[in-house]
Design an enzyme around this catalytic site. Structure first.
Site, PDB file in Angstrom:
ATOM      1  N   TYR A   1       0.848  -1.337  -0.011  1.00 19.82           N
ATOM      2  CA  TYR A   1      -0.061  -0.086   0.054  1.00 19.82           C
ATOM      3  C   TYR A   1       0.803   1.170  -0.075  1.00 19.82           C
ATOM      4  O   TYR A   1       0.207   2.184   0.357  1.00 19.82           O
ATOM      5  CB  TYR A   1      -0.891   0.092   1.217  1.00 19.82           C
TER       6      TYR A   1
ATOM      7  N   LYS B   1       5.448 -14.389   4.916  1.00 24.09           N
ATOM      8  CA  LYS B   1       5.454 -15.472   3.517  1.00 24.09           C
ATOM      9  C   LYS B   1       6.943 -15.293   3.351  1.00 24.09           C
ATOM     10  O   LYS B   1       7.325 -15.048   2.064  1.00 24.09           O
ATOM     11  CB  LYS B   1       4.422 -14.981   2.519  1.00 24.09           C
TER      12      LYS B   1
ATOM     13  N   ASP C   1      -0.503 -18.382   4.070  1.00 25.91           N
ATOM     14  CA  ASP C   1      -1.470 -19.313   3.761  1.00 25.91           C
ATOM     15  C   ASP C   1      -1.953 -20.245   4.644  1.00 25.91           C
ATOM     16  O   ASP C   1      -3.100 -20.563   4.938  1.00 25.91           O
ATOM     17  CB  ASP C   1      -0.878 -19.963   2.252  1.00 25.91           C
TER      18      ASP C   1
ATOM     19  N   ASP D   1      -5.086  -7.223   5.429  1.00 25.30           N
ATOM     20  CA  ASP D   1      -6.306  -6.826   4.985  1.00 25.30           C
ATOM     21  C   ASP D   1      -7.120  -8.168   4.670  1.00 25.30           C
ATOM     22  O   ASP D   1      -8.175  -8.301   4.975  1.00 25.30           O
ATOM     23  CB  ASP D   1      -6.076  -6.164   3.523  1.00 25.30           C
TER      24      ASP D   1
ATOM     25  N   ASP E   1     -10.461 -10.270   6.770  1.00 26.23           N
ATOM     26  CA  ASP E   1     -11.824 -10.694   6.156  1.00 26.23           C
ATOM     27  C   ASP E   1     -11.969 -12.222   6.572  1.00 26.23           C
ATOM     28  O   ASP E   1     -13.393 -12.555   6.952  1.00 26.23           O
ATOM     29  CB  ASP E   1     -11.733 -10.237   4.802  1.00 26.23           C
TER      30      ASP E   1
HETATM   31  C1  IPM Z   1      -9.892  -2.502   4.821  1.00 27.03           C
HETATM   32  C2  IPM Z   1     -10.338  -2.035   3.253  1.00 27.03           C
HETATM   33  C3  IPM Z   1      -9.507  -1.197   2.569  1.00 27.03           C
HETATM   34  C4  IPM Z   1      -7.992  -1.702   2.688  1.00 27.03           C
HETATM   35  C5  IPM Z   1      -9.699  -0.620   1.061  1.00 27.03           C
HETATM   36  C6  IPM Z   1     -11.260  -0.077   1.279  1.00 27.03           C
HETATM   37  C7  IPM Z   1      -8.629   0.532   0.676  1.00 27.03           C
HETATM   38  O1  IPM Z   1     -10.471  -3.224   2.512  1.00 27.03           O
HETATM   39  O2  IPM Z   1      -9.939  -1.433   5.287  1.00 27.03           O
HETATM   40  O3  IPM Z   1      -9.654  -3.572   5.126  1.00 27.03           O
HETATM   41  O4  IPM Z   1      -7.531  -2.467   1.665  1.00 27.03           O
HETATM   42  O5  IPM Z   1      -7.132  -1.558   3.632  1.00 27.03           O
HETATM   43 MG    MG Z   2     -10.150  -5.111   3.509  1.00 23.93          MG
END
Ligand code: IPM
Ligand code: MG
Length: 351
Positions: free
Chosen positions: A137, A189, A221, A245, A249
């Site tokens: 990023y 990784k 992974d 990130d 999730d």
């Molecule tokens: C998060 C989101 C962001 C990221 C996006 C919206 C830029 O997915 O906060 O996890 O990738 O960090």
């Molecule tokens: Mg995210």
């Protein structure tokens, strides 16, 4: 009476609705714990951009820098160019305020919310510490021969020693403060991305300062696999930006979905940003059907950061109890009204 200035960027889609509910709950906590909140509302988001061409003007950004904390609703609208507003608001705040910790708790409050058979609150109780300022990023990307058949695109993952060291240190301190399994898992990784052995090395160095904390290591992974197979192995996980990130999730699903996952973008001791992990869900906009629980959890994290950990815990406990007692019947949209959930949580906090 202690007073806090809070910047509120409700944003797009369901953002304004869930934000309204989190503020109800926050007001209830302020009443109980005797502090005062001044909300400074900002209109920024895709909608505002489409109307005015403005993303996040410098003057407003300077103002926000002087606040005690920032609450963000949601950003994203299919009518705006991909990534433009996300980068112009979320990423700008993360980078320019140096919010180097992305703190993402993964906690399941009731067994019915966990998609894994036989797993629940006892097994799913961990927190991820995601490095929030660099990696893939960092903005070091580019193209050669753009749009030609021989086009080349690069996106460089940048890892600097000071950034690695401060985030790993934060993770160890957090494991100590949580006082649960007292374990930090380094997730990288380094076997395939050889430069990432800088993470492994710095981790080993920092670990020496925390002899009371156990260390584990997992490649990203495998870490995703263990999350699904044995989530109880995790206490505090630390990793670089992109891996964080992705794995958070996965974590969000273990705790019941994006309807409850919240995230703190933190620079200890400085203005920090708190947000639900979900997006703007445009299809639910304006219908009073979105679930505000993730935003309420963001407020709980914010209060902890502002030095009111008890108030933060009380909000978390109100959410947990309402889920266990089935007063919040689901974390999905459409089951209960947004305002109904906000009201019942505000009442629970008010006592
Ligand atoms: C998060 C989101 C962001 C990221 C996006 C919206 C830029 O997915 O906060 O996890 O990738 O960090
Ligand atoms: Mg995210």
């Amino acid at each position: 009476m202690k007073q806090f200035d809070i910047a509120v960027i409700a944003g797009d889609g369901i953002g304004p609705e869930v934000t309204a509910e989190e503020l109800k709950v926050l007001d209830a906590a302020a009443e109980v714990y005797g502090f005062k909140l001044d909300y400074h509302h900002y209109p920024f988001g895709s909608e505002h951009y489409l109307k005015t061409g403005e993303i996040f003007p410098d003057a407003a950004f300077e103002e926000v820098k002087g606040m005690d904390a920032i609450l963000l609703g949601a950003i994203g609208d299919p009518r705006a160019p991909v990534g433009l507003i996300e980068y112009g608001i979320i990423a700008k705040l993360r980078f320019e305020l140096d919010l180097y910790v992305n703190l993402r708790p993964v906690r399941c409050y009731d067994e019915r919310l966990c998609p894994l058979k036989g797993k629940g609150p006892k097994e799913v109780d961990m927190v991820f510490v995601r490095e929030n300022t660099e990696g893939a990023y960092s903005g070091t990307y580019g193209y050669a021969h753009k749009h030609l058949p021989i086009e080349v695109a690069t996106q460089v993952m940048v890892h600097t020693r000071p950034a690695i060291e401060r985030i790993i240190r934060y993770a160890f301190e957090l494991a100590r403060k949580r006082n649960k399994k007292k374990t930090v898992t380094m997730i990288d990784k380094a076997n395939a991305l050889r430069a990432q052995d800088i993470w492994t090395r710095v981790f080993a160095e920092v670990a020496k300062d925390f002899p009371d904390i156990k260390t584990e290591h997992a490649y990203i992974d495998a870490a995703c696999m263990w999350m699904l197979k044995n989530p109880e192995w995790f206490d505090v996980g630390v990793c670089e930006n992109l891996f964080g990130d992705i794995i958070t999730d996965v974590g969000a699903m273990l705790q019941g979905g994006l309807g409850i996952a919240a995230s703190g973008n933190i620079h200890p001791g400085r203005v920090s940003l708190f947000e639900p992990s979900h997006g703007s869900a445009p299809k639910y906009k304006g219908q009073n059907v979105a679930n505000p629980v993730a935003s309420v959890m963001a407020v709980s994290m914010m209060l902890d950061h502002l030095g009111h950990p008890q108030a933060g815990q009380q909000i978390e406990e109100a959410v947990s109890r309402a889920l266990r007692e089935n007063r919040i019947r689901s974390l999905s949209a459409g089951v209960q009204k947004t305002s109904e959930i906000g009201d019942l949580l505000a009442q629970a906090v008010a006592g």
